[in-house]
Design a protein around this motif. Structure first.
Motif, PDB file in Angstrom:
ATOM      1  N   PRO A   1     -11.607  -0.460  -1.610  1.00 41.93           N
ATOM      2  CA  PRO A   1     -12.875  -0.338  -0.877  1.00 41.93           C
ATOM      3  C   PRO A   1     -13.203   1.077  -0.438  1.00 41.93           C
ATOM      4  N   ASP A   2     -12.184   1.936  -0.250  1.00 45.96           N
ATOM      5  CA  ASP A   2     -12.462   3.316   0.170  1.00 45.96           C
ATOM      6  C   ASP A   2     -12.799   4.226  -1.003  1.00 45.96           C
ATOM      7  N   GLY A   3     -12.894   3.676  -2.228  1.00 41.46           N
ATOM      8  CA  GLY A   3     -13.259   4.462  -3.401  1.00 41.46           C
ATOM      9  C   GLY A   3     -12.088   5.023  -4.184  1.00 41.46           C
ATOM     10  N   SER A   4     -10.886   4.947  -3.623  1.00 38.91           N
ATOM     11  CA  SER A   4      -9.707   5.419  -4.343  1.00 38.91           C
ATOM     12  C   SER A   4      -9.315   4.419  -5.429  1.00 38.91           C
ATOM     13  N   VAL A   5      -8.417   4.852  -6.314  1.00 40.48           N
ATOM     14  CA  VAL A   5      -7.885   3.983  -7.361  1.00 40.48           C
ATOM     15  C   VAL A   5      -6.430   3.674  -7.043  1.00 40.48           C
ATOM     16  N   TRP A   6      -6.079   2.406  -7.058  1.00 43.57           N
ATOM     17  CA  TRP A   6      -4.688   1.986  -6.914  1.00 43.57           C
ATOM     18  C   TRP A   6      -4.166   1.540  -8.272  1.00 43.57           C
ATOM     19  N   PHE A   7      -2.912   1.875  -8.574  1.00 41.20           N
ATOM     20  CA  PHE A   7      -2.302   1.363  -9.796  1.00 41.20           C
ATOM     21  C   PHE A   7      -0.854   0.981  -9.516  1.00 41.20           C
ATOM     22  N   SER A   8      -0.320   0.107 -10.359  1.00 43.48           N
ATOM     23  CA  SER A   8       1.047  -0.373 -10.166  1.00 43.48           C
ATOM     24  C   SER A   8       1.914  -0.008 -11.361  1.00 43.48           C
ATOM     25  N   THR A   9       3.206   0.182 -11.087  1.00 42.30           N
ATOM     26  CA  THR A   9       4.174   0.332 -12.169  1.00 42.30           C
ATOM     27  C   THR A   9       4.640  -1.058 -12.606  1.00 42.30           C
ATOM     28  N   SER A  10       5.235  -1.109 -13.816  1.00 44.40           N
ATOM     29  CA  SER A  10       5.754  -2.370 -14.351  1.00 44.40           C
ATOM     30  C   SER A  10       7.092  -2.110 -15.031  1.00 44.40           C
ATOM     31  N   ASN A  11       7.975  -1.419 -14.309  1.00 42.82           N
ATOM     32  CA  ASN A  11       9.269  -1.038 -14.888  1.00 42.82           C
ATOM     33  C   ASN A  11      10.341  -2.111 -14.727  1.00 42.82           C
ATOM     34  N   GLU A  12      10.037  -3.149 -13.928  1.00 43.14           N
ATOM     35  CA  GLU A  12      10.987  -4.245 -13.742  1.00 43.14           C
ATOM     36  C   GLU A  12      10.701  -5.425 -14.671  1.00 43.14           C
TER      37      GLU A  12
END
Length: 372
Positions: A342-353
């Motif tokens: 909502p604040d305009g930033s981008v969130w991303f996740s890792t998938s190393n597990e």
């Protein structure tokens, strides 16, 4: 970072094909591509004027188990699914994690498990969240109430989506029209993708109650067909829709999604130029992408790459793709989910597990990228 040559063809960005090899699901083919030909470079430089440039990623939360998708609540917290544990986790912007609960009926296996999550556009009033997961006999979309602490009972909305060890699709998102869009895979049976009566290898469009949405082209749940394994959905500010798609041995894709169109699989992989099939907006070789999550923010699409281990920024110009730029290609490993906060930033996740990566001590993580 290695440099990769691209060719611009009719507003598509095309990287040279790699050799065929046995399919390996989300990671596409397994062979390194031959040298590319053409002009221009990918992975260097920025986009056209008006597109945002990302700042440095900052870890929001760590110690997660294969975070597959995230959707934001009105107050700015994210609901995050964990594929293999079947947990739904609430993550605040300050990094506090709270386990909402373990979703009943999930049967993880291979690429299946607890995958997509979407928050109702009317959440402030209806308190509803939507989930896509692999059950005993199928993939399905369910709805539940969420009172801020726990989930209510699950209400099945769409069942009978084909399941398999791979190609389960899994992304769900509400579009600007208020309808729920569901990305499915072909479950390893490519014949399903061209069958408009099958839910496999499609993008589905349904009402919030799981019924065929008004205006669907074939009188059923199907919006588009001819897909192999879609795991990313996004819309730009004009309401144009885009989707990421895993290729087999040669090309991964971003497609511009339009009502009723056939995107080619298994007759065409990548750009075919064949009548009756819609060519991709953009393609990569499979070692550069294996694209999962997709978001739109700051004038660009942001595609999370699993095998490619980077976040691709794809500037858009009136719905056409400009030259993509590879971001954060070292130190994070496999990337899975991406969403605009909502604040305009981008969130991303890792998938190393997820069994295919090399986990760091704090994996899996969610990271925040400010856009400037």
């Amino acid at each position: 970072m290695r440099r990769h040559t691209i060719v611009l063809v009719s507003a598509a960005v095309l990287l040279a094909a790699c050799g065929g090899s046995p399919d390996s699901g989300e990671d596409g083919g397994g062979r390194t591509p031959p040298p590319a030909t053409g002009s221009g470079t990918a992975g260097t430089g920025g986009g056209p004027g008006g597109t945002a440039k990302p700042g440095e990623p900052r870890t929001v939360a760590s110690g997660l188990e294969v975070p597959w998708a995230m959707a934001f609540l009105p107050g700015g917290d994210a609901l995050v699914t964990e594929r293999d544990s079947a947990r739904l986790v609430r993550v605040t912007p300050s990094g506090e994690k709270t386990v909402v609960g373990r979703v009943p009926g999930v049967e993880p296996g291979g690429e299946g498990g607890l995958m997509g999550v979407a928050v109702s556009p009317g959440f402030s009033g209806d308190k509803r969240v939507y989930l896509y997961f692999t059950a005993a006999s199928d993939n399905r979309v369910v709805r539940a109430s969420y009172d801020g602490e726990s989930l209510g009972s699950l209400e099945p909305l769409v069942t009978g989506i084909p399941k398999a060890g791979n190609h389960n699709g899994g992304r769900i998102e509400f579009g600007p029209d208020g309808m729920l869009y569901i990305a499915t895979g072909d479950a390893g049976d490519s014949r399903l993708s061209q069958d408009k009566d099958s839910l496999g290898g499609k993008i589905l469009r349904v009402t919030p109650d799981g019924k065929a949405a008004p205006g669907n082209p074939f009188g059923n749940l199907v919006w588009t067909y001819g897909h192999r394994n879609v795991q990313g959905l996004a819309w730009d500010e004009e309401g144009r829709m885009y989707a990421t798609e895993f290729g087999q041995n040669r090309f991964d894709e971003i497609n511009r999604i339009e009502k009723g169109r056939n995107y080619g699989w298994p007759e065409v992989e990548g750009t075919g130029g064949r009548e009756g099939f819609t060519d991709p907006l953009l393609t990569w070789t499979t070692d550069e992408a294996s694209p999962s999550g997709l978001a739109y923010a700051g004038g660009s699409l942001w595609a999370a790459a699993l095998r490619g281990e980077r976040l691709w920024q794809v500037p858009l110009d009136d719905g056409e793709a400009a030259r993509p730029t590879a971001r954060f290609g070292s130190g994070y490993g496999r990337l899975r989910a991406v969403a605009q906060a909502p604040d305009g930033s981008v969130w991303f996740s890792t998938s190393n597990e997820d069994g295919r990566g090399s986990p760091a001590p704090d994996d899996d993580r969610i990271l925040r990228v400010p856009l400037g």
